[in-house]
Design a protein around this motif. Structure first.
Motif, short mmCIF file in Angstrom:
data_model
loop_
_atom_site.label_atom_id
_atom_site.label_comp_id
_atom_site.label_asym_id
_atom_site.label_seq_id
_atom_site.Cartn_x
_atom_site.Cartn_y
_atom_site.Cartn_z
N THR A 203 -13.37 -5.86 -1.43
CA THR A 203 -12.09 -6.38 -0.51
C THR A 203 -12.03 -5.03 -0.29
O THR A 203 -11.37 -4.00 -0.62
CB THR A 203 -11.09 -6.95 -1.81
OG1 THR A 203 -12.47 -7.41 -2.88
CG2 THR A 203 -10.28 -7.52 -1.31
N VAL A 204 -11.39 -5.88 1.16
CA VAL A 204 -10.84 -5.19 2.31
C VAL A 204 -9.41 -5.66 2.37
O VAL A 204 -8.79 -6.89 2.33
CB VAL A 204 -12.13 -4.84 3.50
CG1 VAL A 204 -11.03 -4.24 4.58
CG2 VAL A 204 -12.78 -4.65 2.92
N ARG A 205 -8.40 -5.04 2.48
CA ARG A 205 -6.74 -5.18 2.44
C ARG A 205 -6.74 -4.23 4.17
O ARG A 205 -7.24 -2.91 4.32
CB ARG A 205 -5.76 -4.61 2.40
CG ARG A 205 -6.50 -5.45 0.71
CD ARG A 205 -5.72 -4.69 -0.94
NE ARG A 205 -4.06 -4.75 -0.27
CZ ARG A 205 -3.31 -5.82 -0.99
NH1 ARG A 205 -3.66 -6.64 -1.75
NH2 ARG A 205 -1.66 -5.90 -0.36
N ILE A 206 -5.99 -5.09 5.04
CA ILE A 206 -5.70 -4.05 6.58
C ILE A 206 -4.04 -4.91 6.94
O ILE A 206 -3.91 -6.17 6.61
CB ILE A 206 -6.37 -4.95 7.63
CG1 ILE A 206 -8.07 -4.59 7.18
CG2 ILE A 206 -6.08 -3.80 8.93
CD1 ILE A 206 -9.05 -4.71 8.26
N PRO A 207 -3.46 -3.80 6.57
CA PRO A 207 -2.03 -4.04 7.51
C PRO A 207 -2.07 -4.93 8.75
O PRO A 207 -2.58 -4.55 8.84
CB PRO A 207 -1.19 -3.00 7.21
CG PRO A 207 -2.32 -1.81 6.33
CD PRO A 207 -3.34 -2.59 6.70
N PRO A 208 -0.97 -5.32 8.79
CA PRO A 208 -0.90 -5.90 10.12
C PRO A 208 -0.46 -5.18 11.07
O PRO A 208 -0.25 -3.96 10.74
CB PRO A 208 1.18 -6.98 10.12
CG PRO A 208 1.51 -6.94 8.39
CD PRO A 208 0.39 -6.28 7.56
N LEU A 209 -1.81 -5.21 12.23
CA LEU A 209 -1.60 -4.31 13.13
C LEU A 209 0.10 -3.41 13.76
O LEU A 209 -0.84 -2.00 14.25
CB LEU A 209 -2.28 -5.31 14.35
CG LEU A 209 -3.32 -5.77 14.15
CD1 LEU A 209 -4.38 -5.89 15.32
CD2 LEU A 209 -4.87 -3.86 12.68
N PRO B 93 -13.64 -1.12 -6.01
CA PRO B 93 -14.12 -1.99 -5.74
C PRO B 93 -13.47 -3.00 -4.50
O PRO B 93 -13.16 -3.77 -4.40
CB PRO B 93 -14.84 -3.73 -6.35
CG PRO B 93 -13.69 -3.15 -7.21
CD PRO B 93 -13.09 -1.60 -7.62
N ARG B 94 -12.49 -1.58 -3.58
CA ARG B 94 -10.99 -2.37 -2.87
C ARG B 94 -11.26 -0.76 -1.88
O ARG B 94 -11.46 0.23 -2.14
CB ARG B 94 -9.88 -2.19 -3.92
CG ARG B 94 -9.56 -3.01 -5.05
CD ARG B 94 -8.48 -2.90 -5.58
NE ARG B 94 -9.08 -2.30 -6.87
CZ ARG B 94 -8.71 -2.08 -7.93
NH1 ARG B 94 -10.09 -3.51 -8.11
NH2 ARG B 94 -8.98 -1.29 -8.38
N LEU B 95 -10.77 -1.33 -1.05
CA LEU B 95 -10.70 -0.36 0.52
C LEU B 95 -9.60 -1.34 1.21
O LEU B 95 -9.65 -2.03 1.76
CB LEU B 95 -11.64 -0.58 0.72
CG LEU B 95 -12.30 0.32 2.87
CD1 LEU B 95 -11.64 1.59 2.20
CD2 LEU B 95 -13.27 -0.04 3.25
#
Length: 362
Positions: free
Chosen positions: A311-317, A283-285
């Motif tokens: 749940t989605v994780r996106i590093p700082p751009l 359940p994690r992307l």
């Protein structure tokens, strides 16, 4: 060596010279010198030009990173470098510099995988805890599915352990997403790099105006290429649509074409990533790579993931594009996990598989 090693990372896999310094998981500096403007006149990255630009940018970039981090070369606990994948000539510049630096300083050297580095970007936080976000505070959980989308790579990974167990689920079989953006931008008369140009043009367009194909999404394709990506057919479909419109004397609706093309790319990326989450019960992307800067991709991923309970994780751009901080961060994790340094036997490997997280361990 301390449990929070001070590591300098060197990244030269494509057209950006990245120098990053971390202390454990704390980001101290992230210096990037891009040669993008030099490639713009050719409409794409020229390997020889990129390698020469790295040679010219390395020393001043290292000096700038050290100054920003307020440390010296002697303070370093280790040096890290991208061994691959990437452009062979560009990689050689970084590898040569890292070996020379490590030997001259008498410091251990860690040769790491560029793609896995994009995952490591997510664990880095700024030193001032007062500005730390909830993203910084939450550690990366395992297992997680990682979708990495950049100019030359589109990869879907099953990450069970950042330093020891990364499985390739699928990848690009022809054009990567970033390459498709560049080529379609050229068809529309938009300048290089195509990603941000398509994004801007699409802002005023209708994503449902034209139904472009979704590559490797048919039932017959999914049997063999469930998690693989193909954007060559999409690029060709856009080219044929424009040719037919021009032959009929029609004005090309740039905004609608850009929006419809972007929607096709985003649909495929998000659909396959969430399919992997569902199939593997994860359940994690995590999203990484320069193309993650695309506004629509982030919007759709967050919206559809929430509906799927993922749940989605996106590093700082600033850490999504190629950078040395992610390389240093991965090496710091390897050190903390007890992995020995690399030997000097490694070289630049343009096709380094993602399963090889560290190269030439002692």
């Amino acid at each position: 060596m301390t449990t929070e090693p001070l590591v300098l990372g060197i990244e030269t896999s494509c057209d950006e010279t990245g120098i990053g310094i971390v202390r454990g998981r704390t980001l101290l500096s992230n210096t990037i010198a891009s040669s993008m403007d030099e490639h713009a006149r050719y409409g794409g990255v020229v390997p020889e030009v990129a390698a020469r630009a790295h040679l010219e940018a390395l020393q001043p970039s290292i000096e700038k990173a050290l100054a920003e981090a307020q440390v010296t070369l002697d303070d370093l606990d280790a040096v890290a470098v991208t061994s691959g994948p990437g452009l062979a000539g560009a990689l050689m510049v970084g590898v040569g510099a890292a070996k020379g630096l490590a030997v001259s300083l008498g410091k251990p050297l860690y040769a790491v995988n560029h793609l896995v580095g994009h995952i490591a970007a997510d664990i880095l936080s700024r030193p001032d805890s007062s500005s730390a976000s909830a993203h910084d505070a939450a550690p990366l959980e395992y297992p997680t599915i990682a979708l990495l989308v950049s100019g030359g790579h589109t990869s879907l990974l099953h990450v069970r352990d950042l330093t020891a167990d990364v499985e390739l689920l699928g990848e690009t079989v022809d054009d990567a997403a970033g390459e498709a953006f560049d080529k379609v931008a050229r068809l529309l008369g938009l300048p290089y790099p195509g990603g941000p140009q398509i994004d801007r043009a699409a802002a005023d367009g209708d994503p449902k105006a034209i139904r472009f194909p979704r590559g490797l999404s048919k039932a017959s394709d999914l049997e063999k290429h469930r998690y693989d990506f193909s954007f060559s057919g999409l690029k060709t479909a856009v080219a044929r649509w424009i040719e037919r419109a021009e032959a009929n004397g029609e004005e090309i609706p740039t905004a609608d074409v850009a929006a419809s093309f972007r929607e096709a790319v985003v649909d495929v990326l998000v659909t396959k990533a969430l399919a992997a989450c569902r199939d593997l019960g994860v359940p994690r992307l995590l999203l990484g790579g320069g193309v993650i800067a695309n506004r629509r991709l982030r919007e759709v991923a967050l919206e559809r993931a929430e509906a799927a309970g993922v749940t989605v994780r996106i590093p700082p751009l600033s850490l999504c594009t190629d950078n040395g901080a992610m390389i240093a961060g991965l090496a710091a994790e390897l050190i903390a996990s007890g992995h020995p340094a690399s030997t000097l036997a490694f070289g630049a490997d343009s096709t380094l598989p993602v399963t090889e997280i560290q190269v030439s361990r002692a």
